[in-house]
Write a protein that holds these residues in place. Sequence first.
Motif, PDB file in Angstrom:
ATOM      1  N   LEU A  34       0.823  -1.214   0.000  1.00  0.00           N
ATOM      2  CA  LEU A  34       0.000   0.000   0.000  1.00  0.00           C
ATOM      3  C   LEU A  34       0.855   1.261   0.000  1.00  0.00           C
ATOM      4  O   LEU A  34       0.408   2.314  -0.468  1.00  0.00           O
ATOM      5  N   ARG A  72      -9.940  -4.207   3.306  1.00  0.00           N
ATOM      6  CA  ARG A  72      -9.489  -3.200   2.347  1.00  0.00           C
ATOM      7  C   ARG A  72      -9.584  -3.682   0.907  1.00  0.00           C
ATOM      8  O   ARG A  72      -9.559  -2.887  -0.027  1.00  0.00           O
ATOM      9  N   ASP A 119      -9.814  -9.663   3.493  1.00  0.00           N
ATOM     10  CA  ASP A 119      -9.303  -8.406   4.044  1.00  0.00           C
ATOM     11  C   ASP A 119     -10.296  -7.278   3.744  1.00  0.00           C
ATOM     12  O   ASP A 119     -10.750  -7.121   2.599  1.00  0.00           O
ATOM     13  N   LYS A 165      -7.880   7.110  -3.719  1.00  0.00           N
ATOM     14  CA  LYS A 165      -8.709   5.975  -3.377  1.00  0.00           C
ATOM     15  C   LYS A 165      -8.255   4.760  -4.176  1.00  0.00           C
ATOM     16  O   LYS A 165      -7.889   4.855  -5.335  1.00  0.00           O
TER      17      LYS A 165
END
Length: 870
Positions: free
Chosen positions: A751, A861, A859, A759
């Motif tokens: 990340l 995310r 996950d 985003k």
Amino acid sequence: MEVLKEKVEEEAAATEQAEVAERGEKLLRPLDARREEAPMTQEMLRDLEKKLSEIEIVVPEQPLTFTKDSIDISKLPLSYQSNTLKEEHLLQVADNFSRQYSHLCPDRVPLFLHPLNECEVPKFVSTTIRPTLMPYPELYNWDSCAQFVSDFLSMVPLPDPLKPPSHLYSSTTVLKHQKGNCFDFSTLLCSMLIGAGYDAYCINGYGSQDLCHMDLTRDVCPLTMKHKEMVREEEKVPSKKYAIKPPRDLSSRFEQEQEMKKQEEMKGQEEKQRREEEARLLEVEKAKIDPLHGLRVHSWVVVLSGKREVPESFFIDPFTARSYSTQDDHFLGIESLWNHKNYWINMQDCWNGCKDLIFDLGDPVRWEYLLLGTDKSHLSLTEEEDDGMNDDDDVENLGKEDEDKSFDMPPSWVEQIEISPEAFETRCPSGKKVIQYKRAKLEKWAPYLNSNGLVCRLTTYEDLECTKTLEIKEWYQNREDMLELKHINKSTGLNIDYFKPGHPQALRAHSYVSMQPEMDRVMEFYETARVDGLVKREETPSSMTEHYRGRSDFLSYRHVDFGPRVKKLSLNSAESNPRPMVKITERFSRNPKKPADEDVAERAFLIQEERIQLRYHCRDDHITASKREFLRRTEVDSKGNKIIMTPDMCISFEVEPMEHTKKLLYQYEAMMKLRNEEKLSRHQAWESELEVLEILKLQEEEDDAHTLAISIYDTKRNEKSKEYREAMERVMHEEHLRQVEAQLDYLAPFLAQLPPGNKLTRWQAMCIKDECLSDFKQRLIDKANLIQACFEKETQELQKKQQWYQENQVTLTAEDEDWYLSYCSQAMFRIRILEQRLNRHKELAPLKYLALEEKLHKDPRLVEFLKVFV
């Protein structure tokens, strides 16, 4: 050991099956349903399994000798693996020199010029020598350097005793493996001697069988040789002209002559018996005829006179570290010698060994050199020869030719020789070395290897078969009781312990037959370290004698006679029930501040007879001394009345009665003073007995405890500081792990690559998922490689121990064999566990991979972007 292997394999297999079954139940259920929906995952799993299957375990065979196959050449520097242009040029010069030599001397063996090194690269022998001055003061002299090389390395015989070796390894490799042949020994020793400033050379020659095989069974151990004491002859005082004639000798001359004849006959018989015994022993010790005598190749070191104040040239055998004369019979011939600058061939005849050789390397007739421009000056010429070379043109042309032909020796290709402090302290391979001599055996250990501090033991025997022990000498180091040497005589049972300064009672030596108290023993002390100045104490079951030096009261001798002990019921009879004292005799040195008639020379306290005897010093101009005897009685009678001093209570002999008349008051005061001194002497004798008991108790406790002194600077052996340091490191490591676990996020590295504030898109989520799975796959492969590396390391260490066992199997004790079997058992257990871990990792790696994929799908995310692909 096979039974132990089977047990270990059964336990490891049961543990493996249980773990695989438990983990498989948790992971296989959700993964089976997903395998049909993810063909890409199946391909990556097959790729992972393929790479893991390529990792194989191959156990290498153990080499029996020190060969190039046992050396890891991958980590060696470039100079070991190739030659420079100058080295190539030198090899060409050496080949040309060798061809000329073979043409001119066809009956001589080929020269030993450029053997192969550990990397199969030809290297000139002179460049293999690396002069190095070691950072240890003990290695600054030739004898200590030779002893270190002899102790540190293990001897490996030449593959062919009639030829030099085909390989000559670097000194760094030899030191790392702690083994080598005679040429390896000589190269290392010569490098150290040249670095220390000696004019040393390696020799390629021929030696005796004992020298080549390092056989010392016919040599006397140097530690058993007694140094000859120089006896000074007393100077005869010239007779005076008017001296008194001695009395006439009235003995019979005939009887004297007969007695001298008898003594001569007895001496002749004893000499004849001694010669017969020596001839018998020589016949027994006579070595068998060597069929290869004079042909066995050997290498040793010669140190020429000149540098380091060496008065005469001598040989050094690197195997035994012993020095020999250049005319010794062990050395049978020399082919060539070399140092780090040049190479010389011996052109002298060796029909008589090395006895007639002249080591003038500047003489080109006796020694043919390879390179010009050496530091050895040419042989000095005579006046007639010098007159024939006065032409200036000839000298100039000769100088130009020499300059054109000169070629400097390239620098050594060997790395800097380094010996770590741990290796220097350990010395012997595996910390132990055994040398067999004639009627003696010498054993050496590294410091701290034995729990009792034993570092050396010399055992002497009565017979050549070494079956009857005569005496044992043991040397110790780092003992808390400062024990340095223990001498045990098996024939007489006498033990002598020698101590260094620092003993709690300042003990220097202790001779005894039994450690039981009140037995025959002799103790010597460091008198300067004691307050009472005690030098020596001799004890028997019935007496004790002490010698003093440097006391303020001039006491020099005390002898105490004991009577039979009265039997009492007690736990410790020696302390609570001491032996009754019968007589105490004390002697005093001359006090120059007192007159001789008042200075006591000897006094005796007859305790049971209640008498005190005094003898005073003798005047310089007298031949007799004054004496006095006191009859010691009780101060009161049976009725309690005080007894008055009477003249019959003191018997005296005065040399000069008219000069000193002692009154009764003086005699009374002297007697009362002597009574107090008697009490003090008895108390001091009792304290001496207690001190003997304390020394015996301390020595017994030290022998049982084996406590060794460790310096505060020795961080590896100081357990307290080591435990504290390890505890601190453990706490810091645990704290670091907690911090890492708290901050651990398997998606954080991926990340972080995205632009901040944007985003996450569906395409980016797919890329992050693929990168995470790919990285985890690589980690699984690296872990498998790590387990394999640990497995190879354990197998190599086991092979080294097996090789050590094969080399030292003959000299190993039962304890050493038990330790070796225990080590092999543990090593095989570790190897089997590593093998099982690798197999289990291969089976579980795909399951872990699928588990991570499932975790990524769940996950928060990434879950909204990956729903479409589920």
